[in-house]
Structure formats: structure tokens, C-alpha cells
Scaffold this motif. Structure first.
Motif, mmCIF file in Angstrom:
data_model
loop_
_atom_site.group_PDB
_atom_site.id
_atom_site.type_symbol
_atom_site.label_atom_id
_atom_site.label_comp_id
_atom_site.label_asym_id
_atom_site.label_seq_id
_atom_site.Cartn_x
_atom_site.Cartn_y
_atom_site.Cartn_z
ATOM 1 N N SER A 44 0.855 -1.193 0.000
ATOM 2 C CA SER A 44 0.000 0.000 0.000
ATOM 3 C C SER A 44 0.885 1.235 0.000
ATOM 4 C CB SER A 44 -0.915 0.019 1.222
ATOM 5 O OG SER A 44 -1.598 1.253 1.335
ATOM 6 N N GLU A 165 -7.330 4.427 3.128
ATOM 7 C CA GLU A 165 -7.748 3.107 2.659
ATOM 8 C C GLU A 165 -9.250 2.866 2.821
ATOM 9 O OE1 GLU A 165 -6.011 0.582 1.258
ATOM 10 O OE2 GLU A 165 -4.186 1.795 1.149
ATOM 11 N N ARG A 168 -11.282 1.433 -0.253
ATOM 12 C CA ARG A 168 -10.856 0.072 -0.549
ATOM 13 C C ARG A 168 -11.444 -0.897 0.467
ATOM 14 N NH1 ARG A 168 -7.674 -3.764 1.140
ATOM 15 N NH2 ARG A 168 -7.017 -2.524 2.932
ATOM 16 N N GLU A 174 -14.486 -2.789 -6.450
ATOM 17 C CA GLU A 174 -14.557 -4.246 -6.588
ATOM 18 C C GLU A 174 -15.948 -4.695 -7.004
ATOM 19 O OE1 GLU A 174 -13.248 -6.185 -3.060
ATOM 20 O OE2 GLU A 174 -11.459 -4.934 -2.842
#
Length: 414
Positions: A44, A165, A168, A174
Motif C-alpha cells: 500500500s 484506505e 478500498r 470491486e
């Protein structure tokens, strides 16, 4: 336990949970490198984690505690700190940057000394806590958002500035069926959230020209979505932010009559949310409480650390910050005990170092093990050390402090 797949951890690097943000991401790794070089994040580019890791170099810390700016051993520092605590009429425990074990030890010491406890993020934390006490609320988890949410509305702006983050972790990118939106402002936050609550409840006629089209469209999307999540950051709320949190919960409650909705608070970093949970389960009361002459007292307004310091209502400060040099303790004109990251060390000879005890402590998840609650409050994650730093943990120091204070009190009572 973790809700993420351990197999997703970085190959070649041991499992690691990042303690520097309340998201507690646990799929990254850390490159230790040669001793004396800064730790580096693997998997990351999170700027918050990278900035925090830069304060550690993978080598044992050869740093002594200090009393009044002069080096000493740990025993002498604990004795000096215990003397300050035993002499205090009203101590204040601030910062509270520690983990579960450190919080349990601090609670015992607070009961022994009658200390008031308020974290560095106390003002922000109280927004959500006051709303929960007054009206209740409906919250969700990161895993629930990732698997079920259709619409994520960021009520206080883009959260990635403080929580890089976050999207995500919510599965954004996704899944094709999840959308994110920022609350379109119409006046200040009080006006905007209140108007959105009225729109969702149907108290404003459709097509009312006084209502911005963007806000009306957002209300319609919230009503149509099968699962909406309203995300807010308590640290970005204005004064009296509890009223905004109450309005957010009204929106959630209204939506749940016909569809599904929940809220998520992003806050409680540096151990603040964890310490609050520990104090609540040990005493039945959250932070901004004390074991005083009247028994257990919870005063969310009177026990505000900033107010207490400004009014000279306390006479000693114990500051705990084990995750980094910041947040630093306030420059209060009173005796201070600092249990903190080695970078907090005061310079010898400075006026600010007088009547002061500094004890460097290990960071959970870096030099020692520990446990932290995630921002959604439902998951307790283990913190595994990356290397031996040679420093004591907050819990070890505070337990010794408690015993030393008790011994001093017994001596003075004889």
C-alpha cells in the motif's frame, strides 16, 4: 478476530495490523530493512501509515527515562511519577494513546488517584457519544458495508484525507453495484443535514424550488437504495456536532422503515475508541468520568480536558501517547508525567522539563503486542510486534505506578 482473508497478506512479510489508523488494515506488510533505517509499508502507499512508520527504525531504543530533564533509570522515574500522583488533589489523564492492556491499567490507576480521563480526541468523540446517550443510533461494520451496501454517502466530505484506505476497505471498485456520494452542502452542515432529514421523511414537497436539486436527488437515491450507509467523521464536525449526529441517525431511522440503512463513524484513533470501550465495560461509564468523592461520576461537559486546563481545575497531568510523538501534551503550568514515544522526549535544561517525568514506552504493533478496537467498534484486532525495541509497555509502567502510589499512601497513613 480479523474479518479479512489472512492469505491476502503480503508474501514474504509476517502478518501485521497497522495501529496508526482506526481502520486497522491487516493485509499489508512492513519492510524492516537494515537496523537504523525507517520502516517501509509493503502492499500500500497509504500516506498515514508511511508517515507513522518513518518514526521507527527497527533498532532497540537506547533511551533513558527523565526526571526534570535529567536521565535516570526506570525505577527512579516511576518513584518520581508516583510522588507527583500521590501529592495531586485532582489529576488529569490525557492523550490516552494506548491499547486494551494499557487502558485496563490506566483505569485502575485512575480509580486509585481519582483522576479525570479525557483522550486527545475527546471533543470529537463526545459528538457521537452524546448523540448515542440522548437518542441512540444504528451503526454497521466495514464488512457489512463491503458485502451489502449499495450507496455510501460521505456526510463530512471525502474521508480519504484522514483514512486513505477507507474506500478500498468498503469494496469500492470491486463491486459494480456500490456508489459513493459526497453530501452536497446547502448552507452550513446543520442546515444541510436537517434539510436532508426532512426530505427523506417526506416533510418537504417534491419539486420545492427552495431545495437544491442535488440534495433532493440524493434523498431520492437514499429512499431507493436497498442498503445505504451514512459515513461521518466526528473530528470534522463543528461545535455542537452531536446535533448533526442526531440528524444523521434520524435519516437512518426513517430509511429503515421501508429499506435498510446504517451509519458509520470514522474516528477514535490513537487508541481513543479502545480506551473508551475498556472504561465503559469496567465501570459502566465512558470517558470524561472519574471515581471521585461522590463515587463514579460522568460529566461530559465539566470533564473536558481543555476546559479543565483553562480553568486551572486540575493540578497534575499524566499524558499517554505511545503511537508517535503526536499528539503532544499541552503546555500546562503544572507537574506532568509523559508516557510516550521516544520522539516526545523533552530537551534537558528546558523550563518545560521541570516538574516533569518522561518515560519512553513501546508502541503496540511495532515494539510490543497488544489489541485495539476498530473504528466500527465490533472487531478487536491483535497487534503483533515487528521487532524488540527494549522499551516497557504502557501497561507495565502504569501497573508499577499504581503499586508505587498505593505504597506511598500507606506510608503517609501510618
Amino acid at each position: 478476530m480479523s474479518e479479512l482473508d489472512p492469505a491476502a497478506a503480503q508474501p514474504g512479510h509476517p502478518p501485521w495490523t497497522c495501529p496508526f489508523c482506526p481502520l486497522l488494515c491487516d493485509t499489508f506488510g512492513v519492510d524492516l530493512g537494515p537496523p537504523g533505517t525507517s520502516l517501509k509499508l509493503v502492499g500500500s502507499d497509504c500516506p498515514r501509515a508511511n508517515a507513522a512508520l518513518a518514526a521507527f527504525d527497527g533498532a532497540p531504543v537506547a533511551l533513558q527515562p527523565q526526571v526534570d530533564g535529567r536521565d535516570c533509570d526506570l525505577d527512579a522515574a516511576i518513584a518520581a511519577a508516583a510522588s507527583l500522583l500521590a501529592a495531586s488533589h485532582q489529576p488529569l489523564f490525557g492523550g490516552l494513546g494506548t491499547d486494551v492492556a494499557g487502558a485496563r491499567a490506566l483505569y485502575a490507576l485512575a480509580c486509585e488517584t481519582g483522576a479525570i480521563c479525557d483522550p486527545a480526541q475527546g471533543q470529537a468523540m463526545m459528538h457521537g457519544l452524546r448523540a448515542l446517550q440522548d437518542r441512540g443510533g444504528f451503526t454497521t461494520t466495514l464488512a457489512e458495508i463491503k458485502t451489502r451496501a449499495e450507496l455510501i454517502v460521505c456526510m463530512t466530505g471525502d474521508p480519504t484525507a484522514r483514512y486513505p484506505e477507507f474506500f478500498r476497505r468498503c469494496g469500492v471498485g470491486e463491486r459494480d453495484d456500490v456508489q459513493t456520494e459526497m453530501l452536497p452542502m446547502s448552507g452550513d452542515m446543520f442546515d444541510t443535514v436537517g434539510l436532508l432529514a426532512a426530505l427523506v421523511a417526506g416533510r418537504v414537497p417534491a419539486g420545492d424550488e427552495r431545495v437544491p436539486a442535488e440534495l433532493m436527488a440524493l434523498a431520492a437515491r437514499l429512499q431507493a437504495a436497498r442498503y445505504s450507509v451514512l459515513v461521518y467523521e466526528p473530528g470534522r464536525l463543528p461545535g455542537q456536532g452531536a446535533l448533526i449526529v442526531e440528524a444523521i441517525q434520524r435519516i437512518v431511522a426513517t430509511l429503515n422503515r421501508s429499506t435498510r440503512a446504517a451509519s458509520l463513524s470514522l474516528g477514535g484513533g490513537d487508541g481513543a475508541a479502545t480506551v473508551n470501550q475498556v472504561f465503559a465495560w469496567l465501570s459502566g461509564l465512558p470517558l470524561r468520568s472519574r471515581a471521585g468523592p461522590l463515587g463514579l461520576e460522568h460529566e461530559p461537559l465539566c470533564f473536558d480536558a481543555g476546559r479543565l486546563l483553562a480553568d486551572d481545575a486540575v493540578d497534575m497531568l499524566l499524558w499517554v501517547s505511545s503511537y508517535g510523538p503526536e499528539p503532544a501534551p499541552p503546555q500546562a503550568g503544572m507537574p506532568r508525567i509523559m508516557l510516550g514515544h521516544p520522539g516526545m522526549r523533552p530537551q534537558g535544561g528546558e523550563a518545560s522539563a521541570r516538574r516533569q517525568v518522561f518515560i519512553p514506552v513501546s508502541t503496540p504493533g511495532i515494539g510490543c503486542s497488544g489489541h485495539l478496537f476498530r473504528t466500527d467498534g465490533s472487531v478487536l484486532l491483535p497487534l503483533r510486534p515487528l521487532y524488540e525495541d527494549g522499551l516497557p509497555g504502557v501497561d507495565d509502567v502504569v501497573k508499577r505506578l499504581t503499586q508505587a502510589v498505593k505504597a506511598l499512601k500507606r506510608e503517609r497513613a501510618q
